[in-house]
Design a protein around this motif. Structure first.
Motif, PDB file in Angstrom:
ATOM      1  N   TYR A 251       0.837  -1.204   0.000  1.00  0.00           N
ATOM      2  CA  TYR A 251       0.000   0.000   0.000  1.00  0.00           C
ATOM      3  C   TYR A 251       0.873   1.257   0.000  1.00  0.00           C
ATOM      4  CZ  TYR A 251      -3.448   3.457   1.510  1.00  0.00           C
ATOM      5  OH  TYR A 251      -4.257   4.562   1.602  1.00  0.00           O
ATOM      6  N   THR A 252       1.899   1.283   0.845  1.00  0.00           N
ATOM      7  CA  THR A 252       2.817   2.422   0.875  1.00  0.00           C
ATOM      8  C   THR A 252       3.504   2.584  -0.476  1.00  0.00           C
ATOM      9  OG1 THR A 252       3.245   1.842   3.187  1.00  0.00           O
ATOM     10  CG2 THR A 252       4.651   3.516   2.209  1.00  0.00           C
ATOM     11  N   GLN A 253       3.915   1.473  -1.073  1.00  0.00           N
ATOM     12  CA  GLN A 253       4.561   1.522  -2.386  1.00  0.00           C
ATOM     13  C   GLN A 253       3.626   2.142  -3.424  1.00  0.00           C
ATOM     14  OE1 GLN A 253       5.604  -2.584  -2.996  1.00  0.00           O
ATOM     15  NE2 GLN A 253       7.486  -2.441  -1.786  1.00  0.00           N
ATOM     16  N   ALA A 254       2.353   1.773  -3.368  1.00  0.00           N
ATOM     17  CA  ALA A 254       1.386   2.313  -4.331  1.00  0.00           C
ATOM     18  C   ALA A 254       1.174   3.807  -4.113  1.00  0.00           C
ATOM     19  CB  ALA A 254       0.065   1.562  -4.223  1.00  0.00           C
ATOM     20  N   LEU A 255       1.101   4.249  -2.850  1.00  0.00           N
ATOM     21  CA  LEU A 255       0.926   5.664  -2.554  1.00  0.00           C
ATOM     22  C   LEU A 255       2.077   6.485  -3.114  1.00  0.00           C
ATOM     23  CD1 LEU A 255      -0.341   5.773   1.154  1.00  0.00           C
ATOM     24  CD2 LEU A 255      -1.676   6.184  -0.906  1.00  0.00           C
ATOM     25  N   PHE A 256       3.302   6.041  -2.870  1.00  0.00           N
ATOM     26  CA  PHE A 256       4.458   6.814  -3.317  1.00  0.00           C
ATOM     27  C   PHE A 256       4.692   6.676  -4.814  1.00  0.00           C
ATOM     28  CE2 PHE A 256       5.262   7.137   1.181  1.00  0.00           C
ATOM     29  CZ  PHE A 256       5.843   8.392   1.302  1.00  0.00           C
ATOM     30  N   ALA A 257       4.265   5.560  -5.405  1.00  0.00           N
ATOM     31  CA  ALA A 257       4.370   5.418  -6.859  1.00  0.00           C
ATOM     32  C   ALA A 257       3.432   6.389  -7.563  1.00  0.00           C
ATOM     33  CB  ALA A 257       4.053   3.981  -7.280  1.00  0.00           C
ATOM     34  N   VAL A 272      -0.329   0.332  -9.678  1.00  0.00           N
ATOM     35  CA  VAL A 272      -1.679   0.897  -9.665  1.00  0.00           C
ATOM     36  C   VAL A 272      -2.588   0.020  -8.824  1.00  0.00           C
ATOM     37  CG1 VAL A 272      -3.654   1.600 -11.049  1.00  0.00           C
ATOM     38  CG2 VAL A 272      -1.331   1.892 -11.955  1.00  0.00           C
ATOM     39  N   LEU A 273      -3.268   0.636  -7.846  1.00  0.00           N
ATOM     40  CA  LEU A 273      -4.208  -0.106  -7.019  1.00  0.00           C
ATOM     41  C   LEU A 273      -5.539  -0.258  -7.746  1.00  0.00           C
ATOM     42  CD1 LEU A 273      -3.682   1.451  -3.481  1.00  0.00           C
ATOM     43  CD2 LEU A 273      -2.751  -0.680  -4.377  1.00  0.00           C
ATOM     44  N   THR A 274      -6.137  -1.418  -7.616  1.00  0.00           N
ATOM     45  CA  THR A 274      -7.455  -1.654  -8.192  1.00  0.00           C
ATOM     46  C   THR A 274      -8.506  -1.538  -7.101  1.00  0.00           C
ATOM     47  OG1 THR A 274      -7.249  -4.038  -7.815  1.00  0.00           O
ATOM     48  CG2 THR A 274      -6.510  -3.184  -9.947  1.00  0.00           C
TER      49      THR A 274
END
Length: 324
Positions: A251-257, A272-274
């Protein structure tokens, strides 16, 4: 290492849901569900996560605008849950807030000097000249001219109004200031000015901050420690530089990406989060992030992860724990 100013342990806030004519309790909205964080004196804790993850509810609990369902908060070693009367007033002197919309948080019918002086008049017995002197000093601290005192909020820009709100929050010499999205309503060109002002005030006055924001660049710039929330729980927490440059929880990786890189040529991972954030009324069992996680494993839907030490931070993810 600086002393701990505020220590939050197993903090919970559930809102009951009722149904029927007799308002029968049928479920709970788990807005905050077992949060453990601490803020050291003179430091800033950045709290990040998508809308609805529990950041603002956590802020309200720290400000004692809400009473916790479970867990507790200790301020300078003292449990604030049992405070009453004058003790609550004294705590609220020590913990102030700056909110997202500076225009909504300032009374449009009051002049700036009255806005800043209001907490002084409410909490301290000061004569008129002393109040005026304190207001003048506060205006100077936030970079506003003395003539600002006799103007109304609508006569200022958004950035200037936020400076007024900051001055008011400092009137009682607090030790902790809760910053709830303090720059998100401002123009991009003004945000850096306000953030730098907040950092300068922190260094000058020895303030501690709880900094809540969607802007990850702002959080990384302001914070000593970053805590990442998802559906009422902390999923990763550690030193700001560590979390911002080497996030470990998916989740942290997705936020910063999803955040803009600090430089156009900086390599970045596309993640990208679905789907949408599930409802806190009925959160997923076990790992709450597993329905959206690109690394989901069978145990994620049956075994709840716990915050464990990994790579210079604490992270709640089965990717970094051995199978039970």
């Amino acid at each position: 290492m600086p002393e701990t100013l505020i220590d939050v342990r197993a903090l919970k806030k559930y809102y009951p849901v009722t149904a029927g004519v007799f308002r029968r309790h049928v479920a709970d909205v788990k807005a905050v569900d077992g949060v453990d964080v601490s803020i050291r004196k003179g430091e800033c804790l950045g709290l990040v996560g998508e809308s609805g993850c529990g950041k603002t509810t956590t802020a309200k609990l720290v400000l004692r605008l809400e009473e916790p369902t479970g867990g507790g908060l200790r301020f300078e070693g003292r449990d604030i849950g049992g405070l009453e009367g004058s003790e609550v007033r004294e705590y609220r002197r020590s913990v102030q807030a700056v909110f997202q919309d500076p225009f909504a948080s300032l009374n449009p019918r009051m002049r700036v000097d009255a806005i800043i002086a209001e907490p002084l008049i409410t909490h301290e017995r000061l004569d008129g000249p002393e109040v005026a002197k304190r207001v003048s000093r506060l205006l100077d601290l936030v970079g506003l001219a003395d003539r600002s005192a006799k103007l109304f909020p609508h006569e200022f820009s958004g950035g200037q109004r936020q400076r007024i709100a900051i001055a008011r929050s400092l009137a009682l010499s607090p030790r902790l200031v809760v910053l709830d999205e303090p720059v998100s309503a401002l123009d991009v060109s003004i945000r850096a000015q306000i953030l730098n002002l907040l950092r300068d005030l922190q260094a000058q006055l020895g303030l501690s901050y709880l900094f809540i924001a969607h802007d990850l660049a702002a959080v990384a710039h302001m914070s000593h420690t970053i805590a990442v929330m998802y559906l009422g729980q902390i999923v990763e927490i550690g030193a700001a530089a560590t979390i911002a440059t080497r996030p470990r929880h998916p989740y942290t990786q997705a936020l910063f990406a999803a955040a803009l890189p600090s430089h156009p040529s900086e390599p970045r991972e596309e993640l990208v989060l679905t789907g949408e954030v599930p409802s806190p009324l009925n959160p997923p069992v076990a790992c709450r992030f597993h329905p959206r996680c690109p690394h989901v494993m069978p145990r994620c839907s049956s075994e709840e992860p716990v915050l464990r030490e990994h790579d210079s931070r604490r992270v709640s993810c089965h990717l970094y724990s051995a199978p039970a």
